[in-house]
Design a protein around this motif. Structure first.
Motif, PDB file in Angstrom:
ATOM      1  N   ASP A  94       4.514 -28.502  35.761  1.00  0.00           N
ATOM      2  CA  ASP A  94       3.752 -27.688  34.813  1.00  0.00           C
ATOM      3  C   ASP A  94       3.069 -28.554  33.761  1.00  0.00           C
ATOM      4  O   ASP A  94       1.998 -28.219  33.253  1.00  0.00           O
ATOM      5  N   THR A  95       3.702 -29.695  33.422  1.00  0.00           N
ATOM      6  CA  THR A  95       3.144 -30.565  32.378  1.00  0.00           C
ATOM      7  C   THR A  95       2.029 -31.453  32.922  1.00  0.00           C
ATOM      8  O   THR A  95       0.969 -31.599  32.295  1.00  0.00           O
ATOM      9  N   HIS A  96       2.234 -32.056  34.080  1.00  0.00           N
ATOM     10  CA  HIS A  96       1.305 -33.078  34.584  1.00  0.00           C
ATOM     11  C   HIS A  96       0.482 -32.634  35.798  1.00  0.00           C
ATOM     12  O   HIS A  96      -0.385 -33.388  36.244  1.00  0.00           O
TER      13      HIS A  96
ATOM     14  N   ALA B 157       5.396 -42.313  35.410  1.00  0.00           N
ATOM     15  CA  ALA B 157       4.421 -41.962  34.383  1.00  0.00           C
ATOM     16  C   ALA B 157       4.638 -40.536  33.899  1.00  0.00           C
ATOM     17  O   ALA B 157       4.760 -39.614  34.706  1.00  0.00           O
ATOM     18  N   GLY B 158       4.694 -40.339  32.573  1.00  0.00           N
ATOM     19  CA  GLY B 158       4.797 -39.016  31.975  1.00  0.00           C
ATOM     20  C   GLY B 158       6.205 -38.493  31.843  1.00  0.00           C
ATOM     21  O   GLY B 158       6.412 -37.361  31.389  1.00  0.00           O
ATOM     22  N   MET B 159       7.228 -39.281  32.273  1.00  0.00           N
ATOM     23  CA  MET B 159       8.597 -38.754  32.216  1.00  0.00           C
ATOM     24  C   MET B 159       9.083 -38.585  30.773  1.00  0.00           C
ATOM     25  O   MET B 159       9.947 -37.743  30.491  1.00  0.00           O
ATOM     26  N   GLU B 160       8.544 -39.364  29.839  1.00  0.00           N
ATOM     27  CA  GLU B 160       9.003 -39.271  28.457  1.00  0.00           C
ATOM     28  C   GLU B 160       8.619 -37.925  27.822  1.00  0.00           C
ATOM     29  O   GLU B 160       9.331 -37.409  26.951  1.00  0.00           O
ATOM     30  N   THR B 161       7.488 -37.366  28.246  1.00  0.00           N
ATOM     31  CA  THR B 161       6.990 -36.143  27.611  1.00  0.00           C
ATOM     32  C   THR B 161       7.448 -34.879  28.313  1.00  0.00           C
ATOM     33  O   THR B 161       7.394 -33.800  27.723  1.00  0.00           O
ATOM     34  N   SER B 162       7.869 -34.977  29.595  1.00  0.00           N
ATOM     35  CA  SER B 162       8.182 -33.767  30.355  1.00  0.00           C
ATOM     36  C   SER B 162       9.654 -33.645  30.714  1.00  0.00           C
ATOM     37  O   SER B 162      10.126 -32.546  31.003  1.00  0.00           O
ATOM     38  N   GLN B 163      10.414 -34.745  30.735  1.00  0.00           N
ATOM     39  CA  GLN B 163      11.813 -34.703  31.149  1.00  0.00           C
ATOM     40  C   GLN B 163      12.706 -34.685  29.908  1.00  0.00           C
ATOM     41  O   GLN B 163      12.499 -35.486  28.969  1.00  0.00           O
ATOM     42  N   PRO B 164      13.720 -33.825  29.876  1.00  0.00           N
ATOM     43  CA  PRO B 164      14.583 -33.708  28.686  1.00  0.00           C
ATOM     44  C   PRO B 164      15.244 -35.017  28.302  1.00  0.00           C
ATOM     45  O   PRO B 164      15.416 -35.313  27.118  1.00  0.00           O
ATOM     46  N   LEU B 165      15.657 -35.826  29.294  1.00  0.00           N
ATOM     47  CA  LEU B 165      16.309 -37.101  28.994  1.00  0.00           C
ATOM     48  C   LEU B 165      15.315 -38.252  28.878  1.00  0.00           C
ATOM     49  O   LEU B 165      15.706 -39.400  28.675  1.00  0.00           O
TER      50      LEU B 165
END
Length: 718
Positions: free
Chosen positions: A597-599, A662-670
């Motif tokens: 949903d984010t990326h 890429a993008g895990m910092e903004t979309s993944q809770p951990l």
């Protein structure tokens, strides 16, 4: 002297073979038309069965989608009632949905989410699956006292806090099947995955007898066509119908063949009568035409008989304009000359004429004999070529396995061309190189790793020109590379490109130890061989590519779910035979929907590919990694116990956790991409593959419900 034929007359000599030939042709045409009609109608029956099968499968899937839609509407309506109890909008919507369910003959029931005892064992397992997955789960239920039904269980409430289970059921009993059977003019049955009858359109309809191998083939997605021989022959097709992602049933469709057999007999009889009538009429008109055409011959025979009795004044008075007329005119002229010669110098002229005619015909006979001998030699060579090509064609079309194909092809080539060495190189369009795939008469290990570019050696010349290159003496040709120094450069070489529609497939090199050892006839035969060899090799390559694609997931290039289930069944058989164990790891990408949903879905697809690559790189060669559906993967670990499976799962979890995405910092809770993994062991936890998959799924659900990013081994519920 009266001239009369001592054997069969000319009419009988012509008519007897003609009528025999006509009779054989008529018989062959009758039999052939019958066979063609039977084959065409049988094929039509299979196409009809396939169409009916697809209609019924679409009908089942439509009911499945309808139940899922109603489940979603009910969940939404209940949530609306909880959120805004004052407006009454949710209650109105619920009343409308209940009314629609009643019209659609769909029953509805609610059960507490933590219920210990379900109305039946089948529903108990269905409720557990729905609670673990948090999603609707389908099953075909057939309980005593209730009609067979398509059932969906859907948890209702917020994620992770479901407070009740919604149960929707739509009957698929005899009345349902009978309605479609009367419309489609076929008999229908629904079967369990072990072949037991769940419902049928006719109570007197016998159940299909299925072997274990047939059931196994149906369960991996194949449709089983067969003919049941009884008092009335019936054609039948059986196929698997998946229900959601956790269950499936078998659908049997059969139609009577009595009408088909009667139609075949009727068409064959009419065809035979039509052909017979045509033959009779053709024979009658041919006989009349023949008799009319033979009348001038009768006149010629009468004239010949009269002249033989010494009447040289006899003339044929009705010459025609065809070949017989020319013969009659010539006969009259000859008789006139004979009469003149007989009167003047009959004895001397007669001898001289006989001598001249004898010399003339002897020369003609000798010339004809030489022509016949030359034609016989050419015919023998031509027959040899045809026989050789037929042998090669039989050898190459009898298999689609490349190794077997190459072996048989080389055997026939050795017998036909008497080559001392044969080397096959296949063309790789991606690298623009020719790679040695098979060799005869040379040590295989000495040719390992040799590739030729299209600008190298005689092989490259043949590949670029796509024409046969013949070298009478290799030692005198500067283009020869002698397989890059690994072969002696002696003898003669025929370098044949294998081409289909101006597209290069490979190169076939044929060697002989003697110089200029290939004749012109040999080269023609080799060129003819090349066309067949190219077609056979390309068919084998296409077959292997098609077989690989049918077992592979398109996105991740992992094994797909169907291929995984087939391998899992084989692994169970191996474990039973050798008393060994194996493990299953069911894993899921945490918060993958949030990442999508984010990326966006394209980025999500790239993540799935990277996860698949990590799983492949960190498992053994004997392990099988498959995409089970969506962001869910499954790993089969042969000969692995609980401790080894847990170590492997932890390794996979850590590898994915350490991977930078890429993008895990903004979309993944951990702030990291993580996995949840569930483990089940065979036979420790279960000996049934469906239960084992279910247990691994339960362990995965436990890993997710206890915080995600962890590995959990299945344990029985307390």
């Amino acid at each position: 002297m009266t001239l009369r034929p001592s054997g069969l007359s000319l009419n009988k000599k012509i008519l007897r073979p003609f009528f025999i030939t006509i009779l054989l042709l008529g018989l062959a045409a009758t039999v052939g038309s019958g066979l063609l009609i039977s084959q065409a109608l049988s094929k039509n029956a299979d196409e009809r069965l396939s169409t009916i099968q697809q209609i019924l499968i679409r009908e089942v899937k439509e009911h499945e989608r309808l139940l899922e839609s109603y489940a979603s509407l009910l969940e939404y309506s209940h949530a609306l009632v909880k959120q805004d109890a004052t407006s009454g909008t949710g209650g109105i919507l619920l009343d409308q949905i209940y009314a629609a369910l009643g019209k659609s003959d769909i029953s509805i029931a609610f059960f507490p989410a933590g219920v210990k005892e379900a109305p039946s064992p089948a529903l108990e397992g269905l409720f557990q699956q729905a609670q673990r997955s948090g999603k609707p789960r389908f099953r075909f239920t057939s309980e005593p006292g209730t009609p067979p039904s398509l059932t969906v269980a859907s948890p209702m409430g917020t994620a992770g806090t479901e407070d009740q289970i919604l149960l929707l059921q739509t009957p698929m009993d005899q009345a349902f099947l009978k309605e479609h059977a009367s419309t489609l003019h076929a008999d229908l049955q629904l079967l369990s995955i072990d072949g037991q009858v769940l419902a049928r359109s006719d109570a007197e309809l016998p159940p299909p007898q299925l072997s274990d191998k047939e059931i196994e083939a149906i369960l991996i997605g194949r449709s089983l066509y067969r003919t049941n021989d009884s008092l009335v022959a019936r054609r039948q097709v059986i196929a698997a119908v998946p229900l959601g992602t956790t269950d499936m049933i078998l659908l049997s469709v059969d139609i009577p063949m009595a009408d088909l057999d009667g139609l075949v007999q009727t068409l064959a009889t009419r065809s035979a009568l039509t052909i017979g009538l045509a033959l009779l009429l053709g024979s009658y008109f041919f006989l009349r035409v023949l008799r009319k055409a033979m009348r001038p011959l009768d006149d010629l025979m009468a004239a010949t008989e009269s002249v033989s009795q010494g009447n040289f004044s006899y003339r044929i008075t009705r010459p025609t304009t065809d070949e017989f007329g020319i013969l009659a005119t010539a006969f009259n002229d000859m008789v006139g000359q004979l009469e003149t010669l007989y009167q003047e110098r009959i004895a001397q002229q007669h001898k001289l004429t006989l001598a001249q005619e004898e010399i003339k015909y002897q020369g003609i006979l000798e010339q004809k004999n030489r022509e016949i001998e030359r034609a016989n030699r050419d015919l023998k060579l031509h027959l040899k070529d045809i026989s050789s090509l037929f042998q090669l064609n039989q050898a190459m079309t009898s298999t689609l396995d490349q190794s077997t194909l190459f072996e048989r092809m080389f055997q026939v080539l050795r017998d036909l061309t008497h080559s001392s060495r044969i080397v096959l190189l296949l063309y790789n369009p991606g690298s623009e190189e020719l790679e040695i795939r098979k060799a005869f008469g040379m040590p295989t290990e000495s040719l390992d790793g040799i590739v030729f570019r299209l600008d190298e050696g005689i092989t490259g010349v043949a590949a670029r020109s796509q024409e046969l290159v013949y070298v009478p003496d290799i030692s005198q040709d500067l283009r020869s590379l002698n397989y890059k120094g690994r072969s002696s450069g002696q003898g003669s070489l025929a370098c044949l490109p294998l081409v289909i529609k101006q597209r290069l497939v490979g190169i076939l090199n044929l060697h002989k130890d003697d110089q200029d050892a290939f004749s012109e006839q040999d080269l023609k035969l080799i060129q003819a061989i090349g066309n067949q060899a190219a077609i056979a090799i390309e068919n084998a390559q296409l077959y292997e590519k098609t077989r690989d694609l049918s077992n592979t997931d398109e996105l991740t290039s992992l094994a797909n779910r169907r291929h995984f289930q087939g391998i899992l069944k084989r692994e169970v058989d191996q474990a039973k035979r050798y008393n060994t164990t194996f493990s299953l790891i069911m894993l899921d990408v945490d918060h993958f929907k949030q990442y999508n949903d984010t990326h966006g879905h394209l980025a999500g697809d790239l993540v799935l590919k990277r996860v698949a690559n990590i799983l492949l790189q960190n498992t053994r060669g004997i392990d099988l990694v498959a995409r089970f559906g969506g962001e869910e993967f499954v790993v089969l670990l042969p000969r692995t116990d609980e401790r080894g499976a847990l170590a492997t799962a932890e390794k996979l979890r850590q590898c994915v956790h350490d991977e930078a995405v890429a993008g895990m910092e903004t979309s993944q809770p951990l702030g990291r991409l993580t996995l949840s993994l569930g483990i089940a062991i065979y036979p420790l936890h279960s000996k049934d593959i469906f239960d084992l998959l279910n247990m691994a799924d339960q362990a995965l659900y436990q890993a997710k419900s206890t915080g995600r990013n962890r590995c959990v081994v299945w344990t029985p519920p307390v």
